[in-house]
Design a protein around this motif. Structure first.
Motif, PDB file in Angstrom:
ATOM      1  N   ARG A 290      54.408 -42.467  -5.657  1.00  0.00           N
ATOM      2  CA  ARG A 290      53.066 -42.911  -5.285  1.00  0.00           C
ATOM      3  C   ARG A 290      53.067 -43.536  -3.894  1.00  0.00           C
ATOM      4  N   ALA A 291      54.062 -44.366  -3.637  1.00  0.00           N
ATOM      5  CA  ALA A 291      54.135 -45.034  -2.330  1.00  0.00           C
ATOM      6  C   ALA A 291      54.318 -44.004  -1.206  1.00  0.00           C
ATOM      7  N   TYR A 292      55.192 -43.059  -1.438  1.00  0.00           N
ATOM      8  CA  TYR A 292      55.458 -42.043  -0.406  1.00  0.00           C
ATOM      9  C   TYR A 292      54.235 -41.150  -0.197  1.00  0.00           C
ATOM     10  N   ALA A 293      53.608 -40.738  -1.291  1.00  0.00           N
ATOM     11  CA  ALA A 293      52.423 -39.885  -1.184  1.00  0.00           C
ATOM     12  C   ALA A 293      51.291 -40.614  -0.463  1.00  0.00           C
ATOM     13  N   SER A 294      51.156 -41.908  -0.708  1.00  0.00           N
ATOM     14  CA  SER A 294      50.126 -42.688  -0.010  1.00  0.00           C
ATOM     15  C   SER A 294      50.404 -42.728   1.484  1.00  0.00           C
ATOM     16  N   GLY A 295      51.667 -42.868   1.861  1.00  0.00           N
ATOM     17  CA  GLY A 295      52.026 -42.854   3.278  1.00  0.00           C
ATOM     18  C   GLY A 295      51.728 -41.526   3.934  1.00  0.00           C
ATOM     19  N   VAL A 296      52.019 -40.427   3.239  1.00  0.00           N
ATOM     20  CA  VAL A 296      51.729 -39.099   3.771  1.00  0.00           C
ATOM     21  C   VAL A 296      50.226 -38.910   3.945  1.00  0.00           C
ATOM     22  N   ALA A 297      49.448 -39.330   2.943  1.00  0.00           N
ATOM     23  CA  ALA A 297      47.993 -39.182   3.028  1.00  0.00           C
ATOM     24  C   ALA A 297      47.435 -40.001   4.189  1.00  0.00           C
ATOM     25  N   MET A 298      47.960 -41.206   4.381  1.00  0.00           N
ATOM     26  CA  MET A 298      47.503 -42.039   5.488  1.00  0.00           C
ATOM     27  C   MET A 298      47.832 -41.388   6.829  1.00  0.00           C
ATOM     28  N   ALA A 299      49.036 -40.844   6.942  1.00  0.00           N
ATOM     29  CA  ALA A 299      49.445 -40.209   8.195  1.00  0.00           C
ATOM     30  C   ALA A 299      48.587 -38.986   8.491  1.00  0.00           C
ATOM     31  N   ARG A 300      48.278 -38.199   7.467  1.00  0.00           N
ATOM     32  CA  ARG A 300      47.451 -37.013   7.676  1.00  0.00           C
ATOM     33  C   ARG A 300      46.028 -37.385   8.079  1.00  0.00           C
ATOM     34  N   TYR A 301      45.513 -38.457   7.512  1.00  0.00           N
ATOM     35  CA  TYR A 301      44.181 -38.917   7.897  1.00  0.00           C
ATOM     36  C   TYR A 301      44.163 -39.344   9.369  1.00  0.00           C
ATOM     37  N   ILE A 302      45.210 -40.069   9.768  1.00  0.00           N
ATOM     38  CA  ILE A 302      45.306 -40.504  11.167  1.00  0.00           C
ATOM     39  C   ILE A 302      45.423 -39.304  12.091  1.00  0.00           C
ATOM     40  N   GLU A 303      46.238 -38.319  11.694  1.00  0.00           N
ATOM     41  CA  GLU A 303      46.368 -37.100  12.496  1.00  0.00           C
ATOM     42  C   GLU A 303      45.018 -36.409  12.665  1.00  0.00           C
ATOM     43  N   GLU A 304      44.243 -36.343  11.604  1.00  0.00           N
ATOM     44  CA  GLU A 304      42.929 -35.706  11.664  1.00  0.00           C
ATOM     45  C   GLU A 304      42.000 -36.462  12.609  1.00  0.00           C
ATOM     46  N   GLN A 305      42.040 -37.797  12.546  1.00  0.00           N
ATOM     47  CA  GLN A 305      41.199 -38.596  13.435  1.00  0.00           C
ATOM     48  C   GLN A 305      41.596 -38.402  14.897  1.00  0.00           C
ATOM     49  N   ILE A 306      42.890 -38.321  15.141  1.00  0.00           N
ATOM     50  CA  ILE A 306      43.368 -38.132  16.519  1.00  0.00           C
ATOM     51  C   ILE A 306      42.897 -36.785  17.064  1.00  0.00           C
ATOM     52  N   GLU A 307      42.957 -35.744  16.228  1.00  0.00           N
ATOM     53  CA  GLU A 307      42.512 -34.427  16.674  1.00  0.00           C
ATOM     54  C   GLU A 307      41.015 -34.412  16.961  1.00  0.00           C
ATOM     55  N   GLN A 308      40.245 -35.091  16.128  1.00  0.00           N
ATOM     56  CA  GLN A 308      38.811 -35.145  16.352  1.00  0.00           C
ATOM     57  C   GLN A 308      38.474 -35.910  17.634  1.00  0.00           C
ATOM     58  N   GLN A 309      39.250 -36.955  17.900  1.00  0.00           N
ATOM     59  CA  GLN A 309      39.007 -37.749  19.104  1.00  0.00           C
ATOM     60  C   GLN A 309      39.414 -36.994  20.365  1.00  0.00           C
ATOM     61  N   LYS A 310      40.383 -36.094  20.240  1.00  0.00           N
ATOM     62  CA  LYS A 310      40.757 -35.283  21.397  1.00  0.00           C
ATOM     63  C   LYS A 310      39.588 -34.425  21.856  1.00  0.00           C
ATOM     64  N   ALA A 311      38.785 -33.915  20.894  1.00  0.00           N
ATOM     65  CA  ALA A 311      37.623 -33.109  21.252  1.00  0.00           C
ATOM     66  C   ALA A 311      36.605 -33.929  22.034  1.00  0.00           C
ATOM     67  N   LEU A 312      36.641 -35.254  21.867  1.00  0.00           N
ATOM     68  CA  LEU A 312      35.739 -36.150  22.604  1.00  0.00           C
ATOM     69  C   LEU A 312      36.419 -36.730  23.842  1.00  0.00           C
ATOM     70  N   HIS A 313      37.616 -36.200  24.142  1.00  0.00           N
ATOM     71  CA  HIS A 313      38.396 -36.669  25.301  1.00  0.00           C
ATOM     72  C   HIS A 313      38.824 -38.136  25.138  1.00  0.00           C
ATOM     73  N   ILE A 314      39.126 -38.498  23.912  1.00  0.00           N
ATOM     74  CA  ILE A 314      39.652 -39.834  23.623  1.00  0.00           C
ATOM     75  C   ILE A 314      41.111 -39.680  23.220  1.00  0.00           C
ATOM     76  N   THR A 315      41.978 -40.407  23.870  1.00  0.00           N
ATOM     77  CA  THR A 315      43.414 -40.339  23.563  1.00  0.00           C
ATOM     78  C   THR A 315      43.832 -41.590  22.801  1.00  0.00           C
ATOM     79  N   MET A 316      44.776 -41.404  21.897  1.00  0.00           N
ATOM     80  CA  MET A 316      45.291 -42.502  21.071  1.00  0.00           C
ATOM     81  C   MET A 316      46.805 -42.354  20.966  1.00  0.00           C
ATOM     82  N   SER A 317      47.524 -43.440  21.238  1.00  0.00           N
ATOM     83  CA  SER A 317      48.988 -43.422  21.181  1.00  0.00           C
ATOM     84  C   SER A 317      49.448 -43.599  19.737  1.00  0.00           C
ATOM     85  N   LYS A 318      50.215 -42.634  19.247  1.00  0.00           N
ATOM     86  CA  LYS A 318      50.732 -42.739  17.888  1.00  0.00           C
ATOM     87  C   LYS A 318      51.722 -43.895  17.770  1.00  0.00           C
ATOM     88  N   ASP A 319      52.528 -44.093  18.804  1.00  0.00           N
ATOM     89  CA  ASP A 319      53.533 -45.155  18.757  1.00  0.00           C
ATOM     90  C   ASP A 319      52.878 -46.528  18.627  1.00  0.00           C
TER      91      ASP A 319
END
Length: 335
Positions: free
Chosen positions: A137-166
């Motif tokens: 459960r803990a690992y799956a929650s981490g994966v889901a959180m990371a995928r959500y963040i990845e999706e947000q970053i991709e959407q923000q790229k379309a708006l020319h907004i950059t976000m540092s993953k680090d």
């Protein structure tokens, strides 16, 4: 007379010692213990010769003894060399150049030699397993959180907004470790301003796309052969195909792709250029109604405006034009 002779001999011995001849092979004539001599005829030949030598003290012959013979009754006098002999201290200069190479290992003074810095150690990664449901459960929650963040970053790229993953990961780690580097007020202010920025950029992007969609619809509707369904879809049969009209009981192999006006693909088979088999009755409404307008080997282009799907829920209603290209590859009649 005896006392004068002794003084001359002593003077001669002193000069010989100063000139390097004090350590001659036979120093006995310098200091004598013979009884006093009362007449010149009774003097020893060595003493008479010493008295007869007029300038011996003035120009002493230089003499450097290789191995001075020590006098039994006296300690050997220090030798004064006529030529400078290299001293060990003169050869110590090269050793000084080698010292700095050793200072990093053996510092001689903390004031003059900086302490060697230790290299930072790599962080130790936690060791875990996925043997229990809690760990999964803990690992799956981490994966889901990371995928959500990845999706947000991709959407923000379309708006020319950059976000540092680090930096985002640093914020997550600092939160878990109670080491957040911003105050709650600063976090709230920053995110509020960021949300407003996203809204403004999103609206500007949607207005741009809406204008492009309207222009495409106007141009597509003007093409010869374009028709409009009761639901408001525009379609153009590019190739009617051959055979009978398709029924709900037929099984068809179709190739299809849905994309936006700008060319972004939004729907289609998982494998590129692959076909998919459907029972006509189980196809999505847009595909079902479209394939019934063509036959085997036929091709149709369907344009779906946002107003054509008014019955869809808000979450599923598209806000842009979607263009489908559908081809019936084969038809298998039901048995």
């Amino acid at each position: 007379m005896f006392s004068l002779t002794r003084k001359k001999n002593a003077c001669l011995a002193g000069l010989l010692m100063l000139s390097g001849a004090a350590v001659a092979a036979d120093p006995a004539p310098v200091v004598t213990t013979e009884p006093a001599v009362t007449s010149a005829s009774e003097k020893p030949a060595a003493v008479a010769a010493a008295e007869a030598a007029p300038a011996a003290p003035e120009k002493p012959a230089p003499f450097v003894a290789t191995e001075p013979a020590p006098v039994a009754s006296e300690k050997p006098a220090p030798v004064i060399a006529t030529e400078p002999v290299p001293v060990a201290s003169e050869k110590s200069a090269p050793a000084v150049t080698e010292i700095p190479a050793l200072l990093t290992v053996l510092p001689t003074s903390a004031a003059t030699v900086p302490a060697a810095k230790e290299e930072p150690k790599a962080p130790v990664k936690p060791v875990f397993s996925l043997d229990s449901e809690e760990q999964k459960r803990a690992y799956a929650s981490g994966v889901a959180m990371a995928r959500y963040i990845e999706e947000q970053i991709e959407q923000q790229k379309a708006l020319h907004i950059t976000m540092s993953k680090d930096i985002m990961l640093a914020g997550i780690a600092d939160t878990f470790n109670n080491q957040v580097k911003m105050s709650d007020q600063d976090i709230h202010t920053t995110l509020t301003a960021f949300d407003e920025q996203v809204k403004v950029l999103t609206k500007a992007e949607m207005d741009k796309k809406s204008a492009a969609d309207k222009a495409f619809l106007a141009d597509f509707a003007k093409q010869d052969g374009v028709k409009k369904t009761k639901q408001g879809l525009l379609y153009l049969v590019k190739n009617k195909g051959e055979g009978n009209v398709l029924k709900d009981t037929d099984t068809v192999e179709v190739g299809y792709q849905g994309k936006l006006v700008d060319g972004t693909i939004v729907d289609g088979p998982q494998v590129e250029n692959a076909n998919q088999v459907f029972r006509v009755a189980n196809m999505p409404p847009v595909l079902r109604d479209s394939v019934k307008l063509i036959r085997k080997g036929g091709e149709i282009q369907v344009v779906i405006p946002p107003v054509a799907v008014e019955n869809a829920s808000d979450a599923n209603r598209p806000d842009v034009v979607v263009i489908y290209t559908i081809t019936v590859v084969d038809v298998n009649k039901a048995q």
